[in-house]
Design a protein around this motif. Structure first.
Motif, mmCIF file in Angstrom:
data_model
loop_
_atom_site.group_PDB
_atom_site.id
_atom_site.type_symbol
_atom_site.label_atom_id
_atom_site.label_comp_id
_atom_site.label_asym_id
_atom_site.label_seq_id
_atom_site.Cartn_x
_atom_site.Cartn_y
_atom_site.Cartn_z
ATOM 1 N N ASP A 72 -19.695 59.297 6.627
ATOM 2 C CA ASP A 72 -21.056 58.707 7.111
ATOM 3 C C ASP A 72 -21.262 58.617 8.909
ATOM 4 N N LYS A 73 -21.644 59.260 9.656
ATOM 5 C CA LYS A 73 -22.079 59.403 10.744
ATOM 6 C C LYS A 73 -22.212 57.726 11.580
ATOM 7 N N TYR A 74 -22.221 56.946 11.017
ATOM 8 C CA TYR A 74 -22.637 55.553 11.454
ATOM 9 C C TYR A 74 -21.054 54.422 10.466
ATOM 10 N N TRP A 75 -19.965 55.471 9.766
ATOM 11 C CA TRP A 75 -18.948 54.981 9.516
ATOM 12 C C TRP A 75 -17.582 55.193 10.902
ATOM 13 N N PRO A 76 -16.907 55.185 10.554
ATOM 14 C CA PRO A 76 -16.492 53.565 10.054
ATOM 15 C C PRO A 76 -16.935 52.907 11.078
ATOM 16 N N THR A 77 -17.807 51.550 10.224
ATOM 17 C CA THR A 77 -18.818 50.800 11.480
ATOM 18 C C THR A 77 -17.533 50.266 12.811
ATOM 19 N N GLU A 78 -18.189 48.798 13.484
ATOM 20 C CA GLU A 78 -17.409 48.104 14.176
ATOM 21 C C GLU A 78 -16.909 47.889 13.552
ATOM 22 N N ASP A 79 -17.579 46.729 12.418
ATOM 23 C CA ASP A 79 -15.716 45.637 12.019
ATOM 24 C C ASP A 79 -15.065 46.707 11.487
ATOM 25 N N THR A 80 -15.346 47.622 10.502
ATOM 26 C CA THR A 80 -13.777 48.695 10.300
ATOM 27 C C THR A 80 -13.003 48.975 11.608
ATOM 28 N N MET A 81 -14.012 49.360 12.598
ATOM 29 C CA MET A 81 -12.850 49.364 13.749
ATOM 30 C C MET A 81 -11.760 48.694 14.346
ATOM 31 N N ASP A 82 -12.722 47.394 13.881
ATOM 32 C CA ASP A 82 -11.729 45.588 14.510
ATOM 33 C C ASP A 82 -10.489 45.806 13.377
ATOM 34 N N ILE A 83 -10.583 46.271 11.621
ATOM 35 C CA ILE A 83 -9.499 46.269 11.693
ATOM 36 C C ILE A 83 -8.344 46.728 11.106
ATOM 37 N N LEU A 84 -9.103 47.943 11.640
ATOM 38 C CA LEU A 84 -7.686 49.427 11.789
ATOM 39 C C LEU A 84 -6.961 48.725 11.991
ATOM 40 N N PRO A 85 -6.419 48.931 13.042
ATOM 41 C CA PRO A 85 -5.526 47.988 13.937
ATOM 42 C C PRO A 85 -4.529 47.593 12.641
ATOM 43 N N ILE A 86 -4.733 47.066 12.324
ATOM 44 C CA ILE A 86 -4.298 45.136 11.460
ATOM 45 C C ILE A 86 -3.361 46.346 10.094
ATOM 46 N N ILE A 87 -4.935 47.058 9.328
ATOM 47 C CA ILE A 87 -4.539 48.072 7.919
ATOM 48 C C ILE A 87 -3.080 48.366 9.401
ATOM 49 N N ASN A 88 -3.234 49.601 9.826
ATOM 50 C CA ASN A 88 -2.317 50.516 10.405
ATOM 51 C C ASN A 88 -0.717 49.730 10.422
ATOM 52 N N ASN A 89 -0.523 48.166 10.882
ATOM 53 C CA ASN A 89 0.794 47.954 11.247
ATOM 54 C C ASN A 89 1.645 47.614 9.943
ATOM 55 N N SER A 90 -0.064 46.946 9.174
ATOM 56 C CA SER A 90 0.433 46.934 7.199
ATOM 57 C C SER A 90 1.644 48.158 6.610
ATOM 58 N N LEU A 91 0.559 49.189 7.425
ATOM 59 C CA LEU A 91 1.003 50.344 6.805
ATOM 60 C C LEU A 91 2.257 51.368 7.254
ATOM 61 N N GLU A 92 2.113 50.620 8.658
ATOM 62 C CA GLU A 92 3.630 51.268 9.125
ATOM 63 C C GLU A 92 4.978 50.617 8.712
ATOM 64 N N LYS A 93 4.786 48.929 8.605
ATOM 65 C CA LYS A 93 5.697 48.672 7.679
ATOM 66 C C LYS A 93 6.104 49.669 6.442
#
Length: 171
Positions: free
Chosen positions: A40-61
Motif C-alpha cells: 500500500d502506498k502508506y505502508w510501511p507506516t512510520e511505526d513500522t519503519m521505527d521497528i524494522l531495524p530491530i526486526i532486522n537485527n533479530s533476523l541477522e542473528k
C-alpha cells in the motif's frame, strides 16, 4: 522453524524475512513484490519503519524468522500489504510475549485488525512456550482497545498515556 503463511477469510499474514526488512529499510519494496504483492502506498507506516531495524537485527542473528518478529498483513482481494502484526521478541522465561499491530489509515475500521489479531492468536495457541500475551495501546486509541477487548484481552493497568492488556492462555 519452518513458518507457513497464515490465511484468514480476507487476509494472508506473511512472516517478514531478513531480505524483506533490508529492502524496506532501504526504501524498496522489491522483496515483497517478488512474492506477487504490492505495498500500500502508506505502508510501511512510520511505526513500522521505527521497528524494522530491530526486526532486522533479530533476523541477522537467526537468519530465519521464528514467528516472533513481524508478519505483513496482506489483503487477499487486492494483493496489497496493508499493515503488520508482530511481537517485541521471543517469549521471556515466564512465557510472556507482547503483540502489536497496525494498519494503514485507509484500511482501518474494516475488521482487518481484529481478523489479523485473531489469526496470530490462533498461531500463538500452538506455541507451547507462550503462556501470556501482552499488549498496550494509547488511551485515546479506542479502535485498538475495542479490538483487544473483543479478542479476549483484559485491561490490567493504565497510566496517563497507555492501557496495558493481557491474555492468559488456557492450559
Amino acid at each position: 522453524m519452518n513458518l507457513k503463511n497464515i490465511d484468514t477469510n480476507r487476509l494472508t499474514l506473511i512472516p517478514m524475512t531478513l531480505e524483506m526488512t533490508k529492502s524496506l529499510i532501504n526504501g524498496s519494496s522489491q522483496e515483497v513484490e517478488k512474492l506477487g504483492f504490492k505495498c500500500d502506498k502508506y505502508w510501511p507506516t512510520e511505526d513500522t519503519m521505527d521497528i524494522l531495524p530491530i526486526i532486522n537485527n533479530s533476523l541477522e542473528k537467526n537468519k530465519v524468522p521464528s514467528g516472533f518478529e513481524t508478519w505483513m498483513i496482506v489483503d487477499k482481494s487486492t494483493k496489497r500489504v496493508i499493515g503488520d502484526i508482530g511481537f517485541h521478541g521471543i517469549p521471556n522465561e515466564n512465557g510472556e510475549v507482547e503483540v502489536g499491530f497496525g494498519l494503514v489509515e485507509n484500511e482501518r475500521g474494516k475488521g482487518f485488525g481484529y481478523e489479523s489479531l485473531n489469526a496470530i492468536m490462533d498461531w500463538l495457541n500452538l506455541q507451547e512456550c507462550v503462556r501470556i500475551i501482552k499488549a498496550e495501546c494509547l488511551i485515546n486509541n479506542k479502535p485498538s482497545a475495542r479490538i483487544l477487548e473483543k479478542s479476549g484481552f483484559k485491561e490490567i493497568n493504565r497510566d496517563s498515556e497507555l492501557i496495558y492488556w493481557e491474555f492468559i492462555k488456557s492450559v
